[in-house]
Design a protein around this motif. Structure first.
Motif, PDB file in Angstrom:
ATOM      1  N   LEU A 181      43.709  29.447  52.081  1.00 32.45           N
ATOM      2  CA  LEU A 181      42.860  29.838  51.323  1.00 32.45           C
ATOM      3  C   LEU A 181      42.096  29.887  52.396  1.00 32.45           C
ATOM      4  O   LEU A 181      40.889  30.903  52.716  1.00 32.45           O
ATOM      5  CB  LEU A 181      43.305  31.336  50.672  1.00 32.45           C
ATOM      6  CG  LEU A 181      44.587  31.052  49.776  1.00 32.45           C
ATOM      7  CD1 LEU A 181      44.845  32.029  48.957  1.00 32.45           C
ATOM      8  CD2 LEU A 181      45.084  32.965  50.236  1.00 32.45           C
ATOM      9  N   SER A 182      41.271  28.671  51.714  1.00 32.35           N
ATOM     10  CA  SER A 182      39.862  28.127  52.050  1.00 32.35           C
ATOM     11  C   SER A 182      39.777  28.236  53.247  1.00 32.35           C
ATOM     12  O   SER A 182      39.000  27.715  54.094  1.00 32.35           O
ATOM     13  CB  SER A 182      40.376  26.508  50.756  1.00 32.35           C
ATOM     14  OG  SER A 182      40.308  26.849  49.586  1.00 32.35           O
ATOM     15  N   ALA A 183      40.927  27.511  53.739  1.00 31.34           N
ATOM     16  CA  ALA A 183      41.025  27.055  55.987  1.00 31.34           C
ATOM     17  C   ALA A 183      41.164  28.317  56.159  1.00 31.34           C
ATOM     18  O   ALA A 183      40.384  28.662  57.154  1.00 31.34           O
ATOM     19  CB  ALA A 183      42.330  26.554  56.322  1.00 31.34           C
ATOM     20  N   PRO A 188      37.942  28.143  41.255  1.00 30.96           N
ATOM     21  CA  PRO A 188      38.120  26.937  41.886  1.00 30.96           C
ATOM     22  C   PRO A 188      39.943  26.320  41.521  1.00 30.96           C
ATOM     23  O   PRO A 188      40.559  26.972  40.438  1.00 30.96           O
ATOM     24  CB  PRO A 188      37.404  25.607  40.623  1.00 30.96           C
ATOM     25  CG  PRO A 188      36.268  27.040  40.077  1.00 30.96           C
ATOM     26  CD  PRO A 188      37.299  28.216  40.025  1.00 30.96           C
ATOM     27  N   LEU A 189      40.620  25.582  42.224  1.00 31.72           N
ATOM     28  CA  LEU A 189      41.497  25.254  42.119  1.00 31.72           C
ATOM     29  C   LEU A 189      41.801  24.677  41.094  1.00 31.72           C
ATOM     30  O   LEU A 189      43.514  24.885  40.408  1.00 31.72           O
ATOM     31  CB  LEU A 189      41.707  23.962  43.208  1.00 31.72           C
ATOM     32  CG  LEU A 189      43.171  23.239  43.746  1.00 31.72           C
ATOM     33  CD1 LEU A 189      44.351  24.071  43.177  1.00 31.72           C
ATOM     34  CD2 LEU A 189      43.832  22.148  44.027  1.00 31.72           C
ATOM     35  N   ARG A 190      40.979  24.031  40.183  1.00 34.67           N
ATOM     36  CA  ARG A 190      41.103  23.445  38.428  1.00 34.67           C
ATOM     37  C   ARG A 190      41.206  24.345  37.795  1.00 34.67           C
ATOM     38  O   ARG A 190      42.205  24.617  36.424  1.00 34.67           O
ATOM     39  CB  ARG A 190      40.342  22.827  38.054  1.00 34.67           C
ATOM     40  CG  ARG A 190      41.090  21.945  37.176  1.00 34.67           C
ATOM     41  CD  ARG A 190      42.024  20.839  36.313  1.00 34.67           C
ATOM     42  NE  ARG A 190      42.063  20.198  37.703  1.00 34.67           N
ATOM     43  CZ  ARG A 190      43.686  20.049  37.428  1.00 34.67           C
ATOM     44  NH1 ARG A 190      44.114  20.767  36.818  1.00 34.67           N
ATOM     45  NH2 ARG A 190      44.082  18.892  38.756  1.00 34.67           N
ATOM     46  N   PHE A 220      44.703  40.308  41.509  1.00 32.46           N
ATOM     47  CA  PHE A 220      44.960  40.633  40.036  1.00 32.46           C
ATOM     48  C   PHE A 220      43.950  40.460  38.495  1.00 32.46           C
ATOM     49  O   PHE A 220      43.702  41.169  37.715  1.00 32.46           O
ATOM     50  CB  PHE A 220      46.076  41.048  40.339  1.00 32.46           C
ATOM     51  CG  PHE A 220      46.894  42.382  39.329  1.00 32.46           C
ATOM     52  CD1 PHE A 220      46.431  43.300  39.765  1.00 32.46           C
ATOM     53  CD2 PHE A 220      48.268  41.394  38.068  1.00 32.46           C
ATOM     54  CE1 PHE A 220      47.324  44.212  38.620  1.00 32.46           C
ATOM     55  CE2 PHE A 220      48.236  42.632  37.654  1.00 32.46           C
ATOM     56  CZ  PHE A 220      47.955  43.948  37.523  1.00 32.46           C
ATOM     57  N   GLY A 221      43.817  38.977  38.895  1.00 32.34           N
ATOM     58  CA  GLY A 221      43.450  38.221  37.742  1.00 32.34           C
ATOM     59  C   GLY A 221      41.990  37.474  37.631  1.00 32.34           C
ATOM     60  O   GLY A 221      42.039  37.719  36.178  1.00 32.34           O
ATOM     61  N   TRP A 222      41.535  37.963  38.707  1.00 29.86           N
ATOM     62  CA  TRP A 222      40.091  38.072  38.807  1.00 29.86           C
ATOM     63  C   TRP A 222      38.721  38.903  39.375  1.00 29.86           C
ATOM     64  O   TRP A 222      38.143  38.659  39.371  1.00 29.86           O
ATOM     65  CB  TRP A 222      39.821  36.468  39.373  1.00 29.86           C
ATOM     66  CG  TRP A 222      39.996  35.498  38.317  1.00 29.86           C
ATOM     67  CD1 TRP A 222      39.413  34.157  38.210  1.00 29.86           C
ATOM     68  CD2 TRP A 222      41.496  34.027  38.694  1.00 29.86           C
ATOM     69  NE1 TRP A 222      40.609  32.944  37.535  1.00 29.86           N
ATOM     70  CE2 TRP A 222      41.146  33.507  37.830  1.00 29.86           C
ATOM     71  CE3 TRP A 222      42.624  34.033  38.640  1.00 29.86           C
ATOM     72  CZ2 TRP A 222      42.668  32.705  38.197  1.00 29.86           C
ATOM     73  CZ3 TRP A 222      43.055  34.116  39.025  1.00 29.86           C
ATOM     74  CH2 TRP A 222      43.505  32.518  37.976  1.00 29.86           C
ATOM     75  N   SER A 223      39.540  39.831  39.363  1.00 30.80           N
ATOM     76  CA  SER A 223      39.219  40.836  39.812  1.00 30.80           C
ATOM     77  C   SER A 223      39.129  42.661  39.628  1.00 30.80           C
ATOM     78  O   SER A 223      40.315  42.381  38.882  1.00 30.80           O
ATOM     79  CB  SER A 223      38.373  40.711  41.645  1.00 30.80           C
ATOM     80  OG  SER A 223      39.876  41.034  42.062  1.00 30.80           O
ATOM     81  N   MET A 260      33.109  31.476  48.874  1.00 34.12           N
ATOM     82  CA  MET A 260      33.998  32.093  49.509  1.00 34.12           C
ATOM     83  C   MET A 260      34.321  32.948  48.895  1.00 34.12           C
ATOM     84  O   MET A 260      35.095  32.940  47.897  1.00 34.12           O
ATOM     85  CB  MET A 260      34.813  31.401  49.327  1.00 34.12           C
ATOM     86  CG  MET A 260      35.863  31.155  50.740  1.00 34.12           C
ATOM     87  SD  MET A 260      36.368  29.629  50.949  1.00 34.12           S
ATOM     88  CE  MET A 260      37.973  30.252  49.678  1.00 34.12           C
ATOM     89  N   ALA A 261      34.975  34.575  49.884  1.00 34.99           N
ATOM     90  CA  ALA A 261      35.665  35.608  48.939  1.00 34.99           C
ATOM     91  C   ALA A 261      37.221  35.892  49.648  1.00 34.99           C
ATOM     92  O   ALA A 261      36.600  35.181  51.048  1.00 34.99           O
ATOM     93  CB  ALA A 261      34.884  36.825  49.375  1.00 34.99           C
ATOM     94  N   ILE A 262      38.135  35.836  49.381  1.00 31.00           N
ATOM     95  CA  ILE A 262      39.120  36.087  50.287  1.00 31.00           C
ATOM     96  C   ILE A 262      39.104  37.556  50.628  1.00 31.00           C
ATOM     97  O   ILE A 262      38.801  38.760  49.800  1.00 31.00           O
ATOM     98  CB  ILE A 262      40.645  36.592  49.074  1.00 31.00           C
ATOM     99  CG1 ILE A 262      40.181  34.508  49.222  1.00 31.00           C
ATOM    100  CG2 ILE A 262      41.990  36.577  49.056  1.00 31.00           C
ATOM    101  CD1 ILE A 262      41.460  34.235  47.890  1.00 31.00           C
ATOM    102  N   ASP A 263      39.841  37.836  51.515  1.00 27.96           N
ATOM    103  CA  ASP A 263      39.623  38.917  52.007  1.00 27.96           C
ATOM    104  C   ASP A 263      40.925  40.154  50.766  1.00 27.96           C
ATOM    105  O   ASP A 263      41.670  40.025  50.588  1.00 27.96           O
ATOM    106  CB  ASP A 263      40.556  39.362  53.114  1.00 27.96           C
ATOM    107  CG  ASP A 263      41.044  41.142  54.426  1.00 27.96           C
ATOM    108  OD1 ASP A 263      39.336  41.726  53.541  1.00 27.96           O
ATOM    109  OD2 ASP A 263      42.174  41.778  54.410  1.00 27.96           O
ATOM    110  N   GLY A 264      40.213  41.432  50.543  1.00 26.70           N
ATOM    111  CA  GLY A 264      40.908  42.289  49.635  1.00 26.70           C
ATOM    112  C   GLY A 264      40.221  41.750  48.097  1.00 26.70           C
ATOM    113  O   GLY A 264      40.367  42.319  47.230  1.00 26.70           O
ATOM    114  N   LEU A 265      39.387  41.018  47.666  1.00 28.13           N
ATOM    115  CA  LEU A 265      39.378  40.285  46.160  1.00 28.13           C
ATOM    116  C   LEU A 265      37.994  41.720  45.927  1.00 28.13           C
ATOM    117  O   LEU A 265      37.299  40.625  44.860  1.00 28.13           O
ATOM    118  CB  LEU A 265      38.985  38.864  46.553  1.00 28.13           C
ATOM    119  CG  LEU A 265      40.324  38.156  46.323  1.00 28.13           C
ATOM    120  CD1 LEU A 265      40.146  37.001  45.931  1.00 28.13           C
ATOM    121  CD2 LEU A 265      41.290  38.404  45.676  1.00 28.13           C
TER     122      LEU A 265
END
Length: 341
Positions: free
Chosen positions: A337-339, A13-15, A73-76, A1-6
């Protein structure tokens, strides 16, 4: 799953988010937005330190956009930057006029100041005295702005701004709360011959439709913040569609969050920035979490990623109760975000 803008980067993962999260509470130098301590989550993330710091009163749906920004900002990778330094304004909280010189001294070289007005419990006379003190301290060639955070009705804003206009204001930021009110005020000021630009902030970052204010012709420029808009990429799309000049600002972030805003400002095409950005606000904090805090020098800030200071993270660590509260908030926002994905 990707977030808009990423930029096609999958949500971690949440963990992984929780394991990399450090919750801090940093005192402010003076009361700002009614708070004396700024809480934030700092992520020690793969692409560099990132921040999640929606104010405590914000709901989960709104706050989830801030989490999307932190993940981006932290993962892309950040977009290509077009400039190495960004001019910033001084930010003057709703202090007494006598305190203004001390506040401005924390912003060396800044030739633009944004002054908070319409503070609850204060009067228009307090606002006038504060703005007058800023103008006197900076001189006639400086830019002075006011920010009401939507605190006035149309009638009160018109009355206040017609008096404050004698200080040759650069613009008035979010004088009224709603888009229709901004449009009405803008029309009333023009009819009265008051040449004063209106900037929209909350009408962009807190709106379901951040472009509504531009479509309504209710503002002359936009104040944009990377975290509330979901990150740098979504903010760039909004700016491109709005076709209005912009100021990039912060939400009393640590240097980590300010770095996000600097990368947004540095990625803007030539001619889009409408002046000094509101990214010098680390000067209002009594501490930071990085080795070299982003404090104005010569009225500017460098565009760079942050290196975290382990000792500072420990020094400003939040209480166990607040740390638990923020971790639970991350879990709820992550579910949002997941929903949505």
């Amino acid at each position: 799953m990707a977030i808009d803008g990423l930029r096609s980067t999958a949500i971690p993962p949440l963990r992984e988010l929780l394991d990399s999260a450090r919750v801090v509470a940093i005192p402010t130098r003076t009361r700002f937005r009614g708070i004396t301590e700024r809480e934030a989550v700092i992520f020690e993330s793969p692409a560099g330190a990132s921040e999640f710091s929606p104010f405590p009163e914000y709901g989960d749906a709104e706050s989830s956009r801030w989490l999307a920004a932190a993940i981006e900002f932290g993962w892309s990778e950040v977009p290509r930057t077009l400039r190495e330094r960004i001019a910033v304004n001084a930010t003057v909280p709703a202090v007494l006029a006598a305190e203004v010189p001390g506040v401005l001294a924390r912003f060396p070289g800044c030739r633009t100041a944004k002054v908070k007005v319409a503070e609850r419990g204060q009067t228009l006379a307090d606002d006038i005295a504060r703005v007058a003190a800023v103008r006197a301290a900076l001189g006639d060639d400086a830019h002075v702005r006011v920010d009401a955070n939507g605190g006035w009705s149309v009638a009160d804003a018109f009355a206040a701004l017609t008096q404050l206009a004698v200080f040759d204001l650069d613009y008035a930021e979010q004088p009224c709360a709603s888009v229709p009110e901004l449009a009405e005020l803008r029309e009333r000021l023009a009819d009265a011959g008051v040449a004063l630009r209106i900037a929209a902030d909350e009408s962009v970052r807190k709106a379901e439709d951040p472009l509504a204010v531009a479509r309504a012709g209710a503002a002359d420029l936009l104040v944009v913040k990377a975290q509330p808009l979901g990150g740098i990429a979504p903010a760039l799309r909004i700016i491109a569609e709005a076709q209005l000049p912009v100021i990039v600002s912060s939400a009393l972030d640590t240097s980590v969050g300010v770095s996000m805003g600097l990368h947004l400002a540095a990625a803007l095409p030539e001619g889009v920035l409408a002046g000094a950005c509101g990214l010098g606000t680390v000067a209002l904090l009594a501490g930071d979490v990085v080795d070299r805090p982003l404090l104005p020098e010569g009225g500017e800030l460098p565009v760079r990623r942050m290196t975290l200071d382990a000792a500072a993270l420990d020094r400003f660590r939040a209480t166990p109760e607040r740390e638990r509260w923020w971790r639970e908030r991350i879990e709820r926002c992550y579910a949002e975000l997941s929903a949505a994905g």
